[in-house]
Design a protein around this motif. Structure first.
Motif, PDB file in Angstrom:
ATOM      1  N   GLY A 123     -10.358  -1.577   2.724  1.00 55.67           N
ATOM      2  CA  GLY A 123     -11.445  -0.649   1.086  1.00 55.67           C
ATOM      3  C   GLY A 123     -10.627  -0.151  -0.012  1.00 55.67           C
ATOM      4  O   GLY A 123     -10.621   0.430  -0.160  1.00 55.67           O
ATOM      5  N   ALA A 124      -9.610   0.711   1.591  1.00 54.56           N
ATOM      6  CA  ALA A 124      -9.091   1.927   1.266  1.00 54.56           C
ATOM      7  C   ALA A 124      -7.745   2.162   0.245  1.00 54.56           C
ATOM      8  O   ALA A 124      -7.440   1.097   0.258  1.00 54.56           O
ATOM      9  N   PHE A 125      -7.732   3.274  -0.574  1.00 56.38           N
ATOM     10  CA  PHE A 125      -6.904   3.520  -0.704  1.00 56.38           C
ATOM     11  C   PHE A 125      -5.255   3.827  -0.218  1.00 56.38           C
ATOM     12  O   PHE A 125      -5.967   4.447   0.547  1.00 56.38           O
ATOM     13  N   PRO A 126      -4.038   3.131  -0.279  1.00 57.32           N
ATOM     14  CA  PRO A 126      -3.423   4.358   0.326  1.00 57.32           C
ATOM     15  C   PRO A 126      -2.945   5.720   0.603  1.00 57.32           C
ATOM     16  O   PRO A 126      -2.805   6.308   0.900  1.00 57.32           O
ATOM     17  N   SER A 127      -3.557   6.825  -0.231  1.00 61.24           N
ATOM     18  CA  SER A 127      -3.427   7.922  -0.085  1.00 61.24           C
ATOM     19  C   SER A 127      -4.888   9.297   0.881  1.00 61.24           C
ATOM     20  O   SER A 127      -4.540   9.627   1.439  1.00 61.24           O
ATOM     21  N   GLN A 128      -5.621   7.563   1.331  1.00 56.91           N
ATOM     22  CA  GLN A 128      -6.352   8.077   2.008  1.00 56.91           C
ATOM     23  C   GLN A 128      -6.287   8.035   3.166  1.00 56.91           C
ATOM     24  O   GLN A 128      -7.137   7.962   4.432  1.00 56.91           O
ATOM     25  N   LEU A 129      -4.879   7.162   3.856  1.00 55.00           N
ATOM     26  CA  LEU A 129      -4.769   6.906   4.480  1.00 55.00           C
ATOM     27  C   LEU A 129      -3.017   7.364   5.369  1.00 55.00           C
ATOM     28  O   LEU A 129      -3.027   8.536   4.485  1.00 55.00           O
ATOM     29  N   SER A 130      -3.110   7.743   6.771  1.00 55.38           N
ATOM     30  CA  SER A 130      -2.221   8.374   7.547  1.00 55.38           C
ATOM     31  C   SER A 130      -1.032   7.671   7.332  1.00 55.38           C
ATOM     32  O   SER A 130      -0.692   6.513   6.782  1.00 55.38           O
ATOM     33  N   GLY A 131       0.387   8.781   7.614  1.00 56.07           N
ATOM     34  CA  GLY A 131       1.968   8.004   7.011  1.00 56.07           C
ATOM     35  C   GLY A 131       1.857   6.750   7.691  1.00 56.07           C
ATOM     36  O   GLY A 131       2.120   5.478   7.737  1.00 56.07           O
ATOM     37  N   GLY A 132       1.408   6.526   9.397  1.00 57.66           N
ATOM     38  CA  GLY A 132       0.997   5.326  10.423  1.00 57.66           C
ATOM     39  C   GLY A 132       0.459   4.494   9.527  1.00 57.66           C
ATOM     40  O   GLY A 132       0.971   3.052   9.599  1.00 57.66           O
ATOM     41  N   GLN A 133      -0.591   4.457   9.329  1.00 47.69           N
ATOM     42  CA  GLN A 133      -1.208   3.579   8.228  1.00 47.69           C
ATOM     43  C   GLN A 133      -0.474   3.296   7.219  1.00 47.69           C
ATOM     44  O   GLN A 133      -0.995   1.618   7.058  1.00 47.69           O
ATOM     45  N   LYS A 134       0.026   4.380   6.738  1.00 44.65           N
ATOM     46  CA  LYS A 134       0.566   3.608   5.653  1.00 44.65           C
ATOM     47  C   LYS A 134       1.776   2.508   5.467  1.00 44.65           C
ATOM     48  O   LYS A 134       2.019   2.168   5.707  1.00 44.65           O
ATOM     49  N   GLN A 135       2.480   3.157   6.964  1.00 42.82           N
ATOM     50  CA  GLN A 135       3.772   2.073   7.547  1.00 42.82           C
ATOM     51  C   GLN A 135       2.773   0.429   7.928  1.00 42.82           C
ATOM     52  O   GLN A 135       3.459  -0.376   7.130  1.00 42.82           O
ATOM     53  N   ARG A 136       1.628   0.620   8.388  1.00 39.71           N
ATOM     54  CA  ARG A 136       1.051  -0.615   9.105  1.00 39.71           C
ATOM     55  C   ARG A 136       0.730  -1.235   7.586  1.00 39.71           C
ATOM     56  O   ARG A 136       1.246  -2.718   7.810  1.00 39.71           O
TER      57      ARG A 136
END
Ligand SMILES: Nc1ncnc2c1ncn2[C@@H]1O[C@H](COP(=O)(O)OP(=O)(O)OP(=O)(O)O)[C@@H](O)[C@H]1O
Ligand SMILES: [Mg+2]
Lengths: 220, 343
Positions: free
Chosen positions: B135-148
């Motif tokens: 349910g999170a938005f991309p801006s709430q993630l770290s770089g590694g999580q975004k790449q996942r």
């Protein structure tokens, strides 16, 4: 001072202005939004590159935007008559207001959509997205906060334009200020319309900021 | 899986013609992780972007899974792209969508029925370890999580091929390692072919099976990663290998005299070895067998994927004939020998 009769007049004129402005905002987006999208996607290197269309469209938009609104208003009288049957009154004013706002909206939309990172479009392309999907799922949603602010700016511009149209018989606050304030030296009416206009503009801007902020904040 | 033949790409700018790829041919096998490494501006991105036609080749042919990509009509190309996943250096997630909706996007494009798509999206988020973030938005993630999320999205339509354009270049070393491990796991689990480009030799060392070195619009070297590490043949490959493992012998050693006297010569050699057979036992048996003196000047043993890989610089002192014999002996035992102080 304002008596009940004048207050009534003021309220009615305010309603007319709101009606004109909102209707022409909606109508100008109906045409301006697609034009803005076309302006973006037909540009060089974009997802539907059509340089010829892009140039012509850009030229027409610039040409229309370079005509001052008051002249535009007069130039459009025959067309307004054709569409609305008359060239005075609130309904008739919607024609020049809308037509003047369309190229403005197209440019506002273009600016908003151009802010989107090309990488997002490329990612969608790499997934096999069609042009329509990119417009509806990438360009417009990603630009939403900026598009909302654009609507607010357009509306505010139209408030100003509608007052100008009012002076040449377009109805609304412009007409009220002109007849009572200018021709009959009723300063209180003049000031009352100015105050109402300020409130309208402030209200629209606050609403726009609020909505855009809400959308952006959800994503943060 | 990918057959690139005589691919060229020329960019026409108002002021000049830039040849980004010049007659490049390359084959990537099914199920392998193939790395392309090169310096900035070498043409890596251009090459990988030609494979899904984000960039239109000027000349040449690209066959992906038996299908000539360069001659597809628009609609066919869109369908083909659904089966070629891509991940990016800057992730390119839609900020207007949640993590879950981002993974749903390619499934919507492929018109997968909603319940099936949602099930698949959740499965993938589970796979990349982000089930709790849907349910999170991309801006709430770290770089590694975004790449996942990017990886989950790229896998959504069950691609046969995954293209990675510097997917770890924006990440710190530790996160890079975890993303590379994820890619390796996916490669094994789905037998997914991965083509990645990078300018970091560590990425190649960590997960690639084969590597191509691209330099100035040309491929200058292709081979098994172990092979290229052990004996890079092009100067570009050599300098990339040197960024990861130190192979260089200090200059002052190179300038030592080769000849002590008529009977005793000094040879400075580099010995490279791959695999568990290791080099040390072979060298000690050489010393026992031949009447020479051997000094180890430096050495290191590293791991490339799961294979030990070593590099030794040796100084051999003895009669010229015996030196030659002992080097032949090392070669016959499968070690790579390079003489460093050849006049
Ligand atoms: N759209 C473009 N128009 C003109 N020239 C381009 C374009 N894209 C790339 N080039 C040029 O082509 C060459 C290869 O670029 P490319 O992006 O493939 O390099 P790269 O190996 O990916 O480099 P980097 O590591 O910096 O990303 C460069 O000289 C670059 O300037
Ligand atoms: Mg690049």
């Amino acid at each position: 001072m304002l008596d009940a009769w004048l207050l009534d007049k003021l309220l009615f004129a305010t309603w007319e202005t709101i009606y004109m402005v909102l209707t022409s905002t909606v109508l100008s987006y109906l045409f301006g939004l697609p034009l803005g999208v076309i302006l973006v996607i037909t540009a060089k290197g974009h997802i539907m590159e059509r340089i010829g269309i892009n140039r012509v469209l850009g030229w027409v938009i610039n040409a229309t935007r370079s005509v001052p609104f008051i002249i535009f208003l007069i130039l459009l009288i025959p067309l307004t008559r054709l569409i609305a049957g008359t060239y005075i009154g609130t309904v008739a004013s919607i024609v020049p207001l809308t037509l003047a706002a369309i190229p403005f909206v197209a440019r506002m939309v273009e600016t908003s959509l151009k802010e989107i990172e090309w990488g997002l479009i490329e990612a969608a392309l790499s997934m096999g997205a069609s042009t329509w999907t990119i417009i509806s799922q990438v360009l417009l949603p990603e630009a939403k906060p900026s598009l909302i602010l654009g609507v607010a700016i357009t509306t505010i511009n139209l408030v100003g334009y509608s007052a100008m149209a009012g002076i040449v018989g377009g109805g609304g606050l412009g007409t009220l200020a002109y007849y009572y304030g200018y021709q009959r030296y009723e300063n209180s009416i003049m000031w009352a319309t100015v105050i109402v206009l300020i409130i309208l503009v402030q209200g629209v801007q606050m609403l726009g900021d609020n909505l855009a902020g809400k959308v952006a904040k959800k994503r943060r | 899986m990918i057959k690139i033949k005589e691919l060229s790409k020329v960019y026409l700018t108002p002021s000049q013609k830039i040849t980004a790829l010049d007659n490049v041919s390359l084959t990537v096998e099914k199920g392998e992780i193939f790395g392309i490494i090169g310096l900035s501006g070498a043409g890596k991105s251009t090459l990988i972007r030609c494979i899904n036609m984000l960039e239109k080749p000027t000349m040449g042919s690209i066959v992906v899974d038996g299908q000539e990509i360069t001659s597809l009509a628009k609609r066919e190309l869109r369908t083909a792209r659904q089966k070629i996943g891509m991940i990016f250096q800057h992730f390119n997630l839609l900020s207007s969508r949640t993590v879950f909706a981002n993974v749903m996007f390619p499934l919507e494009i492929a018109k997968v029925p909603r319940p099936e798509a949602a099930r698949r999206a959740r499965e993938l988020l589970e796979l990349v370890g982000l089930a709790d973030k849907e349910g999170a938005f991309p801006s709430q993630l770290s770089g590694g999580q975004k790449q996942r999320v990017g990886i989950a999205r790229a896998l959504a339509n069950g691609p046969k091929l995954l293209l990675s354009d510097e997917a770890t270049s924006a990440l710190d070393p530790q996160t890079t390692r975890s993303i590379l491990k994820l890619l390796r796991d996916i490669n094994r689990k789905f037998n997914l072919t991965i083509l990645l480009i990078t300018h970091d030799m560590n990425v190649i060392k960590e997960i690639c099976d084969r590597v191509a070195v691209i330099d100035n619009s040309h491929i200058v070297e292709v081979g098994e990663v172990l092979k290229v590490f052990a004996s890079p043949s092009s100067p570009t490959a050599r300098s990339f290998v040197n960024t990861v493992i130190s192979r260089e012998v200090p200059a002052e050693l190179l300038h030592r005299s080769q000849v002590q006297n008529e009977q005793t010569h000094v040879k400075l050699i580099r010995v490279s070895f791959i695999g568990p057979s290791a080099g040390a036992p072979v060298i000690s048996s050489m010393i026992r067998q031949f009447d020479i003196e051997a000094n180890i000047l430096y050495g290191n043993v590293d791991r490339i994927k799961d294979t030990p890989f070593g590099n030794l610089a040796l100084e051999l002192i003895g009669p010229p004939g015996v030196l030659q014999e002992s080097m032949d002996y090392l070669r016959s035992r499968g070690l790579e020998i390079e003489v460093l102080n050849n006049a």
